[in-house]
Each structure stands twice: as structure tokens, then as C-alpha cells.
Write an enzyme that holds these catalytic residues in place. Structure first.
Site, PDB file in Angstrom:
ATOM      1  N   ASP A   1       0.831  -1.204   0.000  1.00 24.04           N
ATOM      2  CA  ASP A   1       0.000   0.000   0.000  1.00 24.04           C
ATOM      3  C   ASP A   1       0.868   1.258   0.000  1.00 24.04           C
ATOM      4  OD1 ASP A   1      -2.776   1.236   0.435  1.00 24.04           O
ATOM      5  OD2 ASP A   1      -1.565   2.151   2.021  1.00 24.04           O
TER       6      ASP A   1
ATOM      7  N   ASP B   1      23.336   0.913  -6.661  1.00 24.24           N
ATOM      8  CA  ASP B   1      23.377  -0.440  -6.143  1.00 24.24           C
ATOM      9  C   ASP B   1      24.686  -1.084  -6.596  1.00 24.24           C
ATOM     10  OD1 ASP B   1      22.554  -2.711  -4.780  1.00 24.24           O
ATOM     11  OD2 ASP B   1      20.500  -2.584  -5.536  1.00 24.24           O
TER      12      ASP B   1
END
EC number: 3.2.1.21
Length: 654
Positions: A235, A360
Site C-alpha cells: 500500500d 546499487d
């Protein structure tokens, strides 16, 4: 001797000045040193980090961080600047990942003194916090001995819960042990998340860690994705709230960094959770996030919680956003670390982010040969590179493209020669490097590293995993349990005869149960299991570690066989560790009670099952009814599977 000398030197500097006339105007900063000489100017003491006998602006703790950073950058060589833009893995002997209990100091010295690297991820064990703290002190001592004495930023993946996976998280060791972030989301209390992160911050600082490669603001919109257990669910509004609380606690406030902060690197910008077919983009077969519609805004919204809390860092996703567009304009089909629109136009331009963008790990490395195909049977896979969308570029060209896209620092890299060469060849300007180096160094000043790079190792064992903190962590584990089914079985009664599967017998006996050998002898069966998974990519480094594929319990699953066996004889309770959203359709028809957990110890679980208190946690994602529903849902949309068995937000009170 050296440790006590460091502390003594700091005290000798600070205490007399508390009673001097200067103290009312400027309070002397506490300084820690194991090698840098000290100088006194107008009755105040400073480190002479570059050993020139003068007080340079970057050594002057009275000046603003931005001014100090600018002065330091002006004194640096091109190679030193490029070194700052590397974020290496602190080396240990015998481990390619940096796992272990002691650093390889010779290898570390090469990285720090010769390659000018001063940011490292640590993957040291947390089993001995005092040893870990002193190992980090040893690295700082190497840094203090360099030409400019720039201290190290030491980072870590999460190490505060039940999960442990190379490249994702670290075993908890003696650190306080909490539920996964999914469990915090199930509780839904932003203040609790802030408190959790504040405790972790104090534990990290106690061992010399000043940067957290967390939280994940990724939306868990593809149920098969292996990284779901590090998220706050699917959500956007809930995740935004949780991320805001996390960053606030980790950085010691909402107003940016200070001397007690741990830098929060929020990841992975953006859309990582929309993983095509659930495959993760650490792997070549998972390099795409699939956007069937223009739903990118769903995935951006959680990051606004980080921006509201002034997060100091952002990590871009490896993923290529397949078919994604922004206001009708297609997005370049390269990983986010190479994507100027995502990093410069959207993140910095539209959302005003002014912190450090840390790539990353290994995005500039090649992915060839067995990186593309997997290793042959019997061979051991090793991590390679993740240059998704720019595979045809050379490593040098990838550095240029990433810097031009907006990257400030490169994860997993310690050799900056290609970056230096790019400037010398006119592919990048030194001024562009200055911008990134300024950002990185400013944060070192803001977090107090130039004054106090060392920690008191003797205190680390008293701080890490403090009893009152672990009690709150245990309470949080209990609060995070979601009751999905209860047909007059809970609460359990002390003294009941229990048959156990996946639960330690001594834990059950300690809380008052009688443990029996067969279901037929029991009043109730208690079974612990986890979301089912497959590993179809064992010939890939990360694929061999990720939990991929089906979420459904098959008939040959040993835990499911235990459920079938027990439920035929005795009322049965099953608790499922929801690292991904498990399909429970063929479980709930056999059980009397089902509890979702997101990381809980046996003792906390059993005590909670005997409590009559209401359950308040709610599912942070829906639980699909079938794999057919999973395959037919859209990977970029939350809670959209057909007829979920349990919807998002579900949870019984009793």
C-alpha cells in the site's frame, strides 16, 4: 593502550575548556584521534588532519559542513576525488562478500591509502559487538593516516530481524531482534517505526556504523518477488508513513543529518517491486520491472515519506522499467542507475532531492558468460555485474553514463581508475565530480566523523541488544501477528498437550505446555511453516539464494504434509512466516486457526497464543487465492488479484 590513550586525549582536550572564558562563546568539540596531531588556535583545539601545522577550514569544527566540504574538495587530487565516489565492501580474509569477524587490514589499507576509498559496507558478524566496534576503529585508523585524514563512512545492510541473505541483510547477532519491516507495517504505527529505527541507530553508532542501506520504500505489487520481506507491503500510503518514521528515527530527527545521525539510504528508486514474473533484478533473468500501464506514480508515492523526513541518500534500482512512461513519454530502457530522467529530472528536479545518490552494487561491471547463462553443474556461482540496459557499453562508458545520469557514488567498487581516465579524456568534467564529492563529504562532516571517527568498543556490548530494547522488540513481534482464522481454538490453555512441528519443545515446555510425540496424544497441534518457494535458478549467484516461484503449498511439501497429518487427528493451529504472500486456500480448510507472522521467536509466539488480548495487526498485502490469480494480476498494481483469500488490511481481533 591505544584505545585508552584515544579516550584520554579526548578528555584532556574537552574538560579544561569547559571552565575557560572561551567556553561561553564557543564550546570545545570533543576530538578523538589515534594518529592525527592536535593544534591549538585561540585557546581551542583542532585536529591537524593533513599535518601541515595550520588550521585549515576543513579542520575547523566551528564552520558549517558545506564550507568545510568545499575547502576539502579544493585540496584534493583528481584520484582522491574519484576514490570518494567509490563505496567498497570492507574486506575479510577468505570471503568474497566480506563476511567474518575480522577485516583483512592489508587489503583494506590498499583500498583506503592507495585507492582513496573512504566508504565501505561492513558484513562483519554482530555476535561480538565490542570486537566489531574495534575492527571498525582499525579501519578508521587507516583512514586517519592518509594525506588528508578523511574518515570512513561505514554502512550496513539491515541486521535487526530474522532474515539473513547475502546482498540483502546480515544475521542479527547480538543486535536487538525485531520482526521484519512487514511486521512493522502490519502494526501500522509510525511512531513505533521511528522508535525502532532510533534504537537501531544507537546500536549502529555504538559499533561505528554511520550509514544504513535501508529502508526499502519499494511497493510489493508482484506477490512472487523475493524481496517482499524487506518492504512495508503493497500500500503506497502505509509505506509512505512507515518510511517517514524509519528515516526520522535513523537520522535522529526530521531536519536532516546531525552528529548522532545514521545516514538513511532509501531504496530502490523506483519501481523495483513490479518485478516481471517475480524474478529479481540482481539476476539477468530478472532485469525488467514490468509496467503494463502507466502506474509509476504508485511506486513513487512511498518515497515522498523519505523526502518529508529529509532522507540523506537514495539508491536506484537495478531494474529496467519495461513499458513505463511518464506523462506519455517513454522512459529510457536502462537500469535506474543509468537513467538521467529518473535520477536528475524526476528525483532531483521534480522531487527536489539534494542528498547522495548511491548506486546499487556492481552496476558498472560486465555480465558475460556464466553471468548470463548460469554456471555449469558442480560449479559455484559468484557475483558478477548488473549493467542492465547498457551491456554493450564498456565499463568506462558505464561510469560516464551513470555519472551523467546523476549517480554520486558507486556501490561495490573500489577501483576508480576508469573514472579518473574519463575526466582525463574529457568524457566527464572534474567539476562534475566535485559536485558529487561535495555531497558525500558534507555528510561526513554533518555526522561528526571528522571529530569523532572512533567509538568506545568497551561500551558496545552494553549498548547493542540492550535488555529493555529487546523487550520492546519482543512486544513488537507479538503485536505484529495477524490472526487470519480462529474457530474457537484461541487462546490456548496452559497445561495443554501439544504436538509440535517447527517449534522448539523446550520453548513450549517453558511456557507451560506438555509436549507429546504424536498428534493422537495431543489436545492441539502447533505447526510453524513459511511461504512456499521454488529455486529454479540455482546456477546463478543470487538465484541460488532467492525464494522464487510458486506461493502455494504442494502435496509434497513436508510442512503441508504435517498439516494434513495433524489436522486429521486433532485441532490444528498453523502460523506462516509471510516472507511473501502465501496461498492458504488448501490450508484454511484443514485448520482451526491460522496466524500470519513476520518474524517471531518461539517463546514470544507461544505466550501470545495463550493471551486473550485482541489481535490488532492487519495484513500489509493481500493473500491470493490461487497461482492462477497471481499470474493474472498486474505486477505494477497493488491489491489487484482476483478474489483474494484474504484482502489487504485483513485481520481478526479474536
Amino acid at each position: 593502550m591505544e584505545k585508552s590513550a584515544t579516550r584520554q586525549k579526548a578528555l584532556l582536550i574537552a574538560l579544561p575548556l569547559l571552565f575557560s572564558p572561551l567556553a561561553s562563546a564557543v564550546q570545545q568539540a570533543v576530538l578523538d584521534t589515534r594518529g592525527a596531531p592536535l593544534i591549538t588556535v585561540n585557546g581551542l583545539t583542532f585536529k591537524d588532519l593533513n599535518r601541515d601545522g595550520k588550521l585549515n577550514p576543513y579542520e575547523d569544527w566551528r564552520l558549517p559542513a558545506a564550507e568545510r566540504a568545499a575547502d576539502l574538495v579544493s585540496r584534493m587530487t583528481l584520484a582522491e576525488k574519484a576514490g570518494v565516489m567509490m563505496h567498497g565492501s570492507a574486506p575479510t580474509a577468505g570471503s568474497v562478500t566480506g563476511a567474518g569477524t575480522q577485516y583483512d587490514l592489508n587489503a583494506a589499507k590498499t583500498m583506503i591509502a592507495d585507492r582513496y576509498v573512504n566508504s565501505f559496507i561492513t558484513r562483519l558478524s554482530g555476535d561480538n559487538p565490542a570486537q566489531m566496534a574495534e575492527e571498525n576503529n582499525k579501519l578508521q585508523q587507516l583512514a586517519e593516516a592518509t594525506r588528508l585524514g578523511i574518515p570512513l563512512t561505514i554502512s550496513t545492510d539491515p541486521r535487526s530481524s530474522f532474515q539473513s541473505l547475502v546482498g540483502v541483510s546480515v544475521s542479527v547477532g547480538k543486535f536487538s531482534k525485531w520482526p521484519e519491516t512487514l511486521g512493522l507495517a502490519a502494526i501500522g504505527d509510525e511512531e513505533l517505526v521511528r522508535r525502532f529505527a532510533d534504537i537501531v541507530r544507537q546500536e549502529y553508532r555504538a559499533v561505528g556504523i554511520t550509514e544504513a542501506l535501508s529502508p526499502q520504500a519499494d511497493l510489493a505489487t508482484e506477490p512472487r518477488w523475493p524481496r517482499i520481506d524487506g518492504t512495508f507491503g503493497e500500500d503506497p500510503d502505509l509505506t509512505k508513513k512507515m518510511v517517514r518514521g524509519y528515516v526520522t528515527g535513523m537520522q535522529n530527527g526530521k531536519n536532516g543529518l546531525n552528529a548522532q545521525s545514521v545516514i538513511s539510504i532509501v531504496k530502490h528508486w523506483v519501481g523495483y517491486g513490479a518485478a516481471k514474473d517475480g524474478w529479481d533484478s540482481h539476476n539477468v533473468y530478472g532485469k525488467y520491472a514490468q509496467f503494463r500501464q502507466n502506474n509509476l506514480q504508485w511506486h513513487i508515492d512511498p518515497f515522498t515519506g523519505a523526502f518529508e523526513a529529509h532522507a540523506a541518500g537514495i539508491m536506484p534500482t537495478y531494474s529496467i522499467l519495461r513499458n513505463a512512461s511518464w506523462h506519455g513519454k517513454p522512459i529510457e530502457q536502462v537500469g535506474a542507475g543509468f537513467n538521467r530522467f529518473l535520477l536528475t529530472d524526476l528525483l532531483r528536479g521534480q522531487y527536489g532531492f539534494d542528498g547522495v545518490i548511491l548506486s546499487d552494487w556492481l552496476i558498472t561491471n560486465d555480465c558475460k558468460g556464466d553471468c548470463l547463462t548460469g554456471v555449469k553443474p558442480g560449479e559455484k556461482p559468484v557475483p558478477r555485474g548488473m549493467p542492465w540496459g547498457v551491456e554493450k557499453l564498456t565499463p568506462a562508458e558505464r561510469f560516464v553514463k551513470a555519472v551523467n545520469a546523476g549517480v554520486d557514488q558507486f556501490g561495490g567498487v573500489t577501483d576508480s581508475a576508469l573514472l579518473v581516465q574519463a575526466v582525463q579524456d574529457g568524457k566527464l568534467t572534474e567539476a562534475r565530480l566535485d559536485t558529487s564529492v561535495n555531497r558525500i563529504l558534507k555528510q561526513k562532516f554533518q555526522t561528526g566523523l571528522f571529530e569523532r571517527p572512533y567509538v568506545n568498543a568497551t561500551q558496545a556490548n552494553d549498548i547493542v541488544g540492550r535488555a529493555d530494547w529487546q523487550q520492546l522488540a519482543d512486544d513488537t513481534q507479538a503485536r505484529s501477528l495477524v490472526l487470519l482464522q480462529n474457530n474457537n481454538l484461541l487462546p490456548l490453555r496452559k497445561g495443554s498437550r501439544v504436538w509440535l512441528h517447527g517449534i522448539a519443545a523446550n520453548a513450549a515446555q517453558e511456557v507451560g505446555f506438555i509436549v507429546v510425540n504424536t498428534p493422537e496424544q495431543a489436545d492441539v497441534a502447533l505447526i510453524r511453516t513459511h511461504t512456499p518457494y521454488e529455486q529454479p535458478h540455482k546456477n546463478f549467484f543470487f538465484g541460488s539464494r532467492h525464494h522464487e516461484g510458486s506461493l502455494a503449498f504442494r502435496n509434497d511439501n513436508p510442512d503441508y504434509q504435517a498439516i494434513v497429518r495433524a489436522s486429521a487427528k486433532v485441532p490444528t493451529l498453523v502460523t506462516v512466516y509471510m516472507e511473501r504472500p502465501a496461498i492458504l486456500t488448501n490450508v484454511v480448510d484443514k485448520t482451526r486457526a491460522v496466524v500470519a507472522n513476520f518474524g517471531v521467536s518461539d517463546s514470544v509466539l507461544l505466550n501470545r497464543l495463550m493471551s486473550g488480548a485482541a489481535y490488532t495487526a492487519k495484513l500489509p498485502f493481500e493473500l491470493p487465492s490461487s497461482m492462477s490469480a497471481v499470474r493474472n494480476q498486474q505486477p505494477d498494481l497493488p491489491y489487484d488479484s482476483a478474489k483474494p483469500l484474504f484482502p489487504f488490511g485483513y485481520g481478526l481481533p479474536h
